[in-house]
Structure formats: structure tokens, C-alpha cells
Design an enzyme around this catalytic site. Structure first.
Site, short mmCIF file in Angstrom:
data_model
loop_
_atom_site.label_atom_id
_atom_site.label_comp_id
_atom_site.label_asym_id
_atom_site.label_seq_id
_atom_site.Cartn_x
_atom_site.Cartn_y
_atom_site.Cartn_z
N ASP A 13 0.84 -1.19 0.00
CA ASP A 13 0.00 0.00 0.00
C ASP A 13 0.88 1.25 0.00
OD1 ASP A 13 -2.73 1.14 0.30
OD2 ASP A 13 -1.97 1.83 2.24
N GLU A 33 1.83 -0.18 -4.95
CA GLU A 33 0.75 0.72 -5.37
C GLU A 33 1.38 2.04 -5.81
OE1 GLU A 33 -3.17 3.17 -3.73
OE2 GLU A 33 -1.68 2.37 -2.32
#
Length: 640
Positions: free
Chosen positions: A339, A368
Site C-alpha cells: 500500500d 501501489e
């Protein structure tokens, strides 16, 4: 004058291993009376510029002359280059234009040369596969009883109800409503995923956390009690592996939850967190100014305190020999999706990848990143994701933007340029496992993006009542089929966001996180995805075949994938009128996988919002060798 995507001008094309000699050639109009030319390269890491003299190497026809040189990037990194020619008009720059073309334009930009570590490798098992993203609470509830579930969670009585979106009396949206999707439920649906050709399952966070999205981690070492147990996780991984599937976990290491064993602002845990005591074993993980109520947090959400990833104790907790990365890989996971990777420091990323590869050399580390990750800048620094020590690949938002844009009216040539820039800038071992999605838990549902009323800043109340009309849904289903075809045939690995294949609608969080409609799935759409999976499995060129644009314009796009054994042509008409795409004659002898063959004019006639897929195999060693099908036989305006 030059084209970085043509081996006649730059060879090899694309990203290269450091230490590779790259050949450059330019064509200069003879009437410019060029007396000298040079390649100017800037090393992005140290800012130093190198001038490489070019040698005159003959004529190109009667009107142009050629100059050439070689340049070798010695170290992994980015190198930006342009050319200068000395002419009767003075010294002129040759800079990058549309489609990688060079032009004499003082306002143009440089080309990018990406150099990576020669030892950089990415996992083979992802190549040619199909990913499937699951938001665990909303996929499938096995019905098995859950133990040790906190009392402040609200379970919906009916699967498929609309997720809660109204603020509480304090004006807060707590994300504390659950539907009970669990790990056993995912395991029960593995036969369904297998029917979709899925080879990799990506799970949104599964660790203990006190919200339904679980991005506010409470304990990295435990499975959330609503999802099941550590044994349930091991069982899911074992069952997936037996079906040839791998499992990737979501790692949220930039921040924790304030309601966590580490911070413990809400005093849920008996141990002292960093918020409770400056003598807590976790106090050095967080930055207070002053303690306890003022602290760094993610995008000013006080429920998400930022972690100091470079703190040795935290780094060891995550990346050490007995750390979180290795623990879950040892229990059966096959990799991590990270993330907000652009907020993780370089040393932490390098330690994380090293830990993952030490536990399992075939583990994958995906990041990400929403932009071109090869030249991404974050917090004033150029990131080094693809030099060989940090990420294996990334979520491919640029391709998503190109696909959605093309199918909703953006200029086809501009969208093709987005695709080709990524192909040119990324190392090939990264490109082959790009996570090609058209929707995620962070975006509107794909069918809503393709056919829904534009959001235009509407709030949650409007979004909660917004649904596709019958006519819009019909259009959306057609466009979604075309979007999925592009997902499955562009370089990289298609990633289906759970429920997209069933026709789930929804604007932003939480409406894009609805329950999978097991009793209301659009079976025709599901079958289309199965057909694409079969096509992908039957065409080896979709694993690592190079990408060749054929044409892009007038609402149409066509491209070829070629691995030297076969060529696959994909042609798509996103418009509402019938359109011809002109091809070289050899395509008349191709195998039809979808659509039709070209007519006697070598025109591939595409109906409104229609597609064609053709396959042409190179002749075997005993067969006569004819020319490979070319991109186009007429003067179509390919990329301009």
C-alpha cells in the site's frame, strides 16, 4: 529524424541492463548542411551530462544523411537524452515528440533511457496468468461461526445490502459494518475462480483491524477474527496451490491504526501503546510533536498514525528474520502488494524485498503507484523502484486510464501513447507482470466509469441512489467487454476486481465495495471473462510478446502482440459507427479468434463497439517462409 521505438534508430529499444551498449542513429535533412552531431545524455542520479560525438555514416536516400554513435549506461538508473546538430541555421536540438518521434523543436523534452541491474529478475509464475482481487468482507461468507469478534462491530443481516455510508452522531464514518466474508468463504469459491482462469489471488488486508477495509492495521501478526484463523489462512493457501493458484497479501506498512496494539489510543489492548506511554516498546515507531495528542498521520487522518519506517525496531519487526514479511510467506503466501509504496523509504523497500526473497525467491513484491513508476518523484526525490532492489512490478493505473479513456471518447492516439510510454520506460521483466486492472477498491466500478453519469463531485447521498439506467447498463456491458479484452491482451497480467465480471456497479467507497452478487451475477458477462481466460491460455504470445501499435485514431485502436512464434492482432472500435481498419494482405490467412477476417480490400470492418482478434503463426522450419503480417497496408495515421 529519430524514433526511440524503432530499432533502426535505437537498438535495443526500451529499458536495458546497465552496461548494455545502445546504438543511436539520426537522419538529418541534407539541405541543413549538417557539419556535426552529438548525443547529450544526463545521468539523473548525479546530474552529470555526457556529450557523445556522432559519426557520419552515409546517406539515407537522396535527401537525408545518417549520423550514429553508441552509448553505454554504466549504472542502474535513469538517463535522459537528446541530440544536437550543427547546421547552416546554427545548432539545432532534436527532442522527443509524439510517438517517440524526434523533431527540431527547442521546446520538446528529452527521451528516457531506463537502465536496471543486470541481475534483476521477477517471478516467472505470474507471467501469462490472471489475477483476481478480493475485498475479503464482501466476497463470500462461509457461514462458519466466528470467535473473539469485538462487540463494536455491526454485522448486516442480509448479504448484498448497501454498505453503511451515513455518518454517526459525531459526524464520523466508522466503516464498522460487516457482511462476514471470510477466508473459508474464499476457499469454498476456488472452483469458481479456477473457472475464470485465475492463477493469482490478491487479498485486500486480512490482518486484525477495526474497520471493514482493514487498512488501519491493529496487529500485523494476527488474522482478523471475522475472517477466521491462522489455520484457515494456511488451508486457503494450500487449497489454492493445489489448483495452481498463488496468494498475494496486502501490506500496509506506512501507517497503523490508532486503535492498534502498537498505538492503542482507544485503549482496546491491555499493553501500553505509543499513545499511552513514552516508555512503550512502540513509542519510537511514531513521531510525536508533542506527545501524545499531536503526531504525524496519513493525510491528516488521526486514526492512521504514520510509522517511522527507518526506525530500526520497526524495520526489524517487519523485515527481520522473524518479521512479518517472512512469517506470512512461510505460512503459505506467495507475495505482497504494498500500500502507498511511494510513501515507503528506499532503504525500507530494499530491506522488505530482500526479506521476501530470502524466505521465498519466487515471492513477488508489487507496489501501489498511480503514475509512471519508472520516473516517479515523491516528496522531492526520484524513486528507484525498478533498478532491481525494490519492486518487482506495480499496479498499472496508466493502462487503466488509457483503457477507460479510449472507451469513453478520449483521443485514441493519446491513449495509445500512454500505453507505449509505459512499454518503453519499464524493464521487460516488470512489464510482463504488471497488475493490469480497470477498477479497484480505490476507484469507481469499471462499468460505472464506462457508462454511468459522471460523478462531478456528487457526495455520498447522491452516490447511494445512483444506478445505471437500463440503457446505460446495456452500453456499459458492451464497453466492459471491450475493456476486459484490452486488459487480457495488453502487456502484463489482467487483474479482475471481484464482481466486475458479474456486472457490479458502484461509485466511490463504500459503493465500490459491495457484496459479490452470487444469486444475481450477469452470467453472460461472466462467460465473456471465461472466454478471455481461454484465449489468454491459448496464446503464448500474451505472456511476453512485444507490443506493436498498428493504428490509433477515429475511435479505433489496433495492436499486435508478437513473440517470434505467433502474432496476435487485437482491433477495437469504441465508436458508434462502423469503421474499417486496413491491414497487410497476410492477415487474410489468419485464424479468427473473435470477429471476422479482412475483406478483399484488406479492410477489417469493425461494427459499432465491436472487436476482432486474429492469430497468425510463423511458418515452421519445413514450411515456406512468407513475410510476417505487417501493421498496415495503407496510409493510416497510426499514432498522430
Amino acid at each position: 529524424m529519430f524514433n526511440s521505438r524503432n530499432p533502426a534508430y535505437r537498438d535495443p529499444m526500451g529499458a536495458v541492463p546497465a552496461g548494455t551498449s545502445v546504438h543511436f542513429k539520426i537522419n538529418v535533412a541534407r539541405d541543413l548542411r549538417c557539419s556535426g552531431a552529438r548525443l547529450v545524455v544526463q545521468d539523473d542520479q548525479n546530474g552529470q551530462t555526457e556529450n557523445c560525438g556522432m559519426y557520419w555514416c552515409g546517406m539515407s536516400g537522396d535527401t537525408h544523411e545518417c549520423w550514429e554513435c553508441h552509448y553505454t549506461p554504466q549504472q542502474p538508473g535513469l538517463y535522459f537524452y537528446r541530440f544536437y546538430v550543427d547546421t547552416w541555421r546554427g545548432t539545432l536540438p532534436i527532442t522527443k515528440g509524439f510517438g517517440g518521434e524526434g523533431s527540431v523543436d527547442a521546446h520538446g523534452g528529452p527521451w528516457q533511457l531506463t537502465a536496471y541491474d543486470p541481475d534483476f529478475q521477477t517471478p516467472d509464475w505470474m507471467t501469462g496468468g490472471v489475477m483476481y482481487q478480493i475485498f475479503p468482507d464482501r466476497f463470500h461468507n462461509s457461514g462458519q461461526p466466528k470467535e473473539n469478534v469485538p462487540a463494536d462491530r455491526r454485522l448486516h443481516e442480509k448479504w448484498g445490502e448497501q454498505p453503511d455510508w451515513m455518518p454517526n452522531e459525531k459526524g464520523e464514518v466508522t466503516n464498522s459494518d460487516y457482511f462476514g466474508g471470510d477466508l473459508k468463504g474464499i476457499e469454498e469459491k476456488l472452483p469458481y475462480l479456477e473457472s475464470l482462469g485465475v492463477t493469482c489471488i490478491y487479498l485486500n488486508p486480512i490482518f486484525e483491524a477495526h474497520s471493514n477495509h482493514r487498512y488501519n492495521t491493529a496487529d500485523y501478526s494476527k488474522i482478523d477474527p471475522l475472517l477466521g484463523t491462522e489455520e484457515d489462512f494456511r488451508s486457503l493457501c494450500d487449497a489454492a496451490h493445489k489448483r495452481g493458484m498463488h496468494v498475494i497479501l496486502d501490506g500496509v506498512f506506512n501507517h497503523t491504526g490508532s486503535d492498534s496494539i502498537y498505538f492503542n489510543r482507544e485503549k482496546r489492548y491491555p499493553t501500553e501503546g505509543a499513545y499511552n506511554s513514552q516508555h512503550s516498546p512502540y513509542s519510537s515507531w511514531f513521531n510525536f510533536h508533542p506527545w501524545p495528542d499531536h503526531y504525524d498521520c496519513w493525510w491528516n487522518f488521526i486514526t492512521l498514525p504514520d510509522v517511522n519506517e527507518c526506525n530500526p525496531d520497526y524495520d526489524n519487526y517487519i523485515n527481520g528474520e522473524t518479521g512479518i514479511i517472512r512469517k506470512w510467506l512461510a505460512l503459505g503466501a506467495d507475495g505482497w502488494r504494498l500500500d502507498v509504496a511511494d510513501e515507503l523509504p528506499d532503504p525500507f523497500l530494499e530491506n522488505l524485498r530482500a526479506a521476501a526473497k530470502a524466505e521465498n525467491p519466487a515471492a513477488v513484491v508489487l507496489g501501489e503507484v498511480w503514475e509512471d513508476a519508472s520516473n516517479k518523484e515523491a516528496y522531492g526525490r526520484r524513486r528507484r523502484y525498478f533498478e532491481g532492489k525494490q519492486l518487482d512490478s506495480v499496479m498499472n493505473y496508466p493502462f487503466r486510464n488509457a483503457i477507460i479513456g479510449f472507451l469513453t471518447g478520449a483521443d485514441a492516439a493519446d491513449m495509445m501513447e500512454i500505453i507505449m510510454n509505459i512499454v518503453e520506460n519499464y524493464p521487460p521483466q516488470v512489464t510482463r507482470i504488471l497488475m493490469n486492472h480497470i477498477g479497484t477498491h480505490d476507484t469507481e466500478r469499471a462499468i460505472t466509469m464506462l457508462a454511468g453519469e459522471p460523478l462531478h463531485g456528487h457526495g455520498r447521498h447522491w452516490q447511494s441512489n445512483a444506478h445505471l439506467t437500463r440503457e446505460r447498463r446495456k452500453k456499459g456491458l458492451t464497453l466492459l467487454r471491450l475493456a476486459a479484452l484490452m486488459q487480457f491482451t495488453l502487456p502484463g497480467v489482467p487483474c479482475i476486481y471481484y464482481g466486475d465480471e458479474a456486472g457490479l456497479e458502484g461509485y466511490r467507497d463504500p459503493f465500490n465495495r459491495g457484496c459479490y452478487p452470487w444469486d444475481k451475477a450477469d452470467e453472460g458477462l461472466v462467460e465473456w471473462y471465461r472466454r478471455l481466460a481461454r484465449l489468454r491460455a491459448a496464446c503464448p504470445c500474451l505472456r511476453e510478446g512485444r507490443m506493436e501499435p498498428v493504428m490509433a485514431g477515429d475511435c479505433c485502436m489496433a495492436y499486435i502482440r508478437d513473440d517470434g512464434q505467433e502474432r496476435l492482432l487485437v482491433a477495437i472500435n469504441a465508436g458508434e459507427q462502423e469503421k474499417p481498419v486496413y491491414l497487410s494482405p497476410e492477415w487474410n490467412d489468419a485464424e479468427i479468434l473473435m470477429g471476422r477476417l479482412p475483406d478483399e480490400r484488406h479492410a477489417l470492418v469493425l461494427g459499432p463497439r465491436d472487436c476482432t482478434v486474429l492469430k497468425w503463426a510463423y511458418p515452421g522450419p519445413e514450411e515456406p517462409k512468407g513475410p510476417a503480417p505487417g501493421p498496415a497496408a495503407t496510409a493510416q495515421k497510426d499514432l498522430a
